[in-house]
Write a protein that holds these residues in place. Sequence first.
Motif, PDB file in Angstrom:
ATOM      1  N   UNK A  17      -2.043 -18.245  -2.752  1.00  0.00           N
ATOM      2  CA  UNK A  17      -1.001 -17.711  -3.248  1.00  0.00           C
ATOM      3  C   UNK A  17      -0.939 -16.199  -3.333  1.00  0.00           C
ATOM      4  N   UNK A  18      -0.005 -15.477  -2.838  1.00  0.00           N
ATOM      5  CA  UNK A  18       0.007 -13.896  -3.137  1.00  0.00           C
ATOM      6  C   UNK A  18       0.856 -13.546  -4.370  1.00  0.00           C
ATOM      7  N   UNK A  19      -0.172 -13.033  -5.417  1.00  0.00           N
ATOM      8  CA  UNK A  19       0.620 -12.453  -6.597  1.00  0.00           C
ATOM      9  C   UNK A  19       1.103 -11.169  -6.405  1.00  0.00           C
ATOM     10  N   UNK A  20       0.403 -10.479  -5.751  1.00  0.00           N
ATOM     11  CA  UNK A  20       0.765  -8.912  -5.494  1.00  0.00           C
ATOM     12  C   UNK A  20       0.705  -8.643  -4.034  1.00  0.00           C
ATOM     13  N   UNK A  21       1.549  -7.924  -3.619  1.00  0.00           N
ATOM     14  CA  UNK A  21       1.496  -7.640  -1.949  1.00  0.00           C
ATOM     15  C   UNK A  21       1.971  -6.324  -1.916  1.00  0.00           C
ATOM     16  N   UNK A  22       0.953  -5.314  -1.430  1.00  0.00           N
ATOM     17  CA  UNK A  22       1.498  -4.033  -1.266  1.00  0.00           C
ATOM     18  C   UNK A  22       2.268  -3.409  -2.429  1.00  0.00           C
ATOM     19  N   UNK A  23       1.809  -3.290  -3.345  1.00  0.00           N
ATOM     20  CA  UNK A  23       2.398  -2.534  -4.491  1.00  0.00           C
ATOM     21  C   UNK A  23       1.833  -1.270  -4.692  1.00  0.00           C
ATOM     22  N   UNK A  24       2.923  -0.118  -4.579  1.00  0.00           N
ATOM     23  CA  UNK A  24       2.414   1.202  -4.848  1.00  0.00           C
ATOM     24  C   UNK A  24       3.567   1.812  -5.814  1.00  0.00           C
ATOM     25  N   UNK A  25       2.832   2.622  -6.827  1.00  0.00           N
ATOM     26  CA  UNK A  25       3.598   3.424  -7.873  1.00  0.00           C
ATOM     27  C   UNK A  25       2.657   4.289  -8.563  1.00  0.00           C
ATOM     28  N   UNK A  26       3.251   5.348  -9.039  1.00  0.00           N
ATOM     29  CA  UNK A  26       2.769   6.373 -10.194  1.00  0.00           C
ATOM     30  C   UNK A  26       3.048   6.390 -11.521  1.00  0.00           C
ATOM     31  N   UNK A  27       2.365   6.679 -12.685  1.00  0.00           N
ATOM     32  CA  UNK A  27       2.932   6.823 -13.758  1.00  0.00           C
ATOM     33  C   UNK A  27       2.481   8.080 -14.442  1.00  0.00           C
ATOM     34  N   UNK A  28       3.441   8.855 -14.686  1.00  0.00           N
ATOM     35  CA  UNK A  28       2.954  10.377 -15.184  1.00  0.00           C
ATOM     36  C   UNK A  28       2.612  10.298 -16.555  1.00  0.00           C
TER      37      UNK A  28
END
Lengths: 282, 235
Positions: A17-28
């Motif tokens: 089961x894929x829970x996360x797939x290729x997640x990208x982000x930044x938090x400033x």
Amino acid sequence: MENIIEVRSLAKIFGNQTALADVSFNVGKGETFGFLGPSGSGKTTTIKILTAQMSQTDGEAFVFGSPAADLRKPDKRSKIGILTDNSGLYERLSVYDNLKLYCDLYDVSYTRIEEVLQMVNLEDTKKKKVAKLSKGMLQRVNLARAFLHKPALLFLDEPTSALDPVNTKHIYKGLQTLKEEGTTIFLTTHDMNEAEELCDRVAFLNKGTIQLLDSPKSLRRQFTDHTITVELVDGNKEIIDIGANGASKLYNYMSENKVISINSNEPTLGDIFVEVTGRKLS
Amino acid sequence: MNMSIKRLMAIFNKDYKDLSRNLYVSFTVVVPLFLAAFMGRQGNIALEQQYMVYNLTLCLVTAYIQCALIAEEKEKNTLRNLMLSPASTMEILAGKGLLSFATTLLVLGLSAFFLDYMPKDLIVVTAAMVLSAIFYIGLGTALGLMTKSAMEASVIIMPFVFVFSFGTSLSFFADKYPFLHAADYLPNAQLLLLAKEVELGAGFADVWSNLGIIAIWVVVMTAITVAIYRKRMVD
């Protein structure tokens, strides 16, 4: 702006089961970032990876410029605060004694207890045993514990899920104060009003991937159909385009005293989420 | 390795307040004391019987209280909060073990008083008791980390109570079942052997092998406990 959280191509797979797939982000730094999605979309998994409670299958996650796994080192943990949906308290102890323990663990003065209890509207219950608190009160004490030490980065997993509107407002006010003090907040929720009220930017998470990422205002503008709904005295509702033609039409209705109300058709974050993902937030 | 006494004492104080209001667990302290008082009134108690009380104390008070404290922390999701705080593994484990340790010393002292036991070399026996207590704290912690609730903890501890309290009796059957000689190397058996040696006039130099075997149990159990704890930090 300095990034407090950086996530690149993060993936987490449990068995098949894929829970996360290729997640990208930044938090400033100082930003309140909303991670929105229905149950099972991967919100809690992301928080667990970012707080070193879980390892990722692939990709990279950095917190304060170091790999998230470094938060397993005790000295690194004093900069973060966490509230998850299953955070616990010592039921046989009073609210005060619970918070006192964390004051000692984080080396914070006991005077801070009064401050945080005021922030969550629980200043009169500090001597009460935790076992006697309602679910909403428990959630507020847990919140107070999470920001007791004024963390530079606060992870909140569904912080107001068990609260009534009055206490939710208290929490929002408290979080606003923390934000003004420069705290970076990573918030997961499926409450769109909460996201609108608190977040500078939101990411829509669905089936382990980010579908959209922007400020609530930009998203609403991006998805608006540029119309308004005019309710007329005869009970009819008319949808009018925003523009020169629409303006003259509205002017006519108004000059003839036919208008009861004018409503914006700008979509809510919830509407946008449904449009983008085809799923409801619950 | 830095150890914050403030954090350690904070965890100890919290556990003390919590346990004093938890009659279900704290009542176990009374069991060995009651047994010691009862046996003490009979007078002239054999060393083997006395050490059954001390070993029972180490199982019921030290290991069980520790196991229940840790299991409840897991059950109520408070252990994860501690793990996510700046407290180090050793501060948390030592802080959580301190209450069981202090209670153990108190119960052992009172039991010895009731049983009118004064070892010929108090320092050697105390050293062995302290080492044993550390082993049982490790055992309780490991079992607590493996269980899901305080109720489960009270069940999982039972086989260990049997082996470590009454395990010394197993060697009586060793002639028939030679593998039972292994029971001589249990920490409780070593504690009894050491006590017997001390009564015959032995000092530190004579009982180093007994102390060494108990110390090996301590090292192995500490390593196992720390490994399980670190594993529990991550989902």
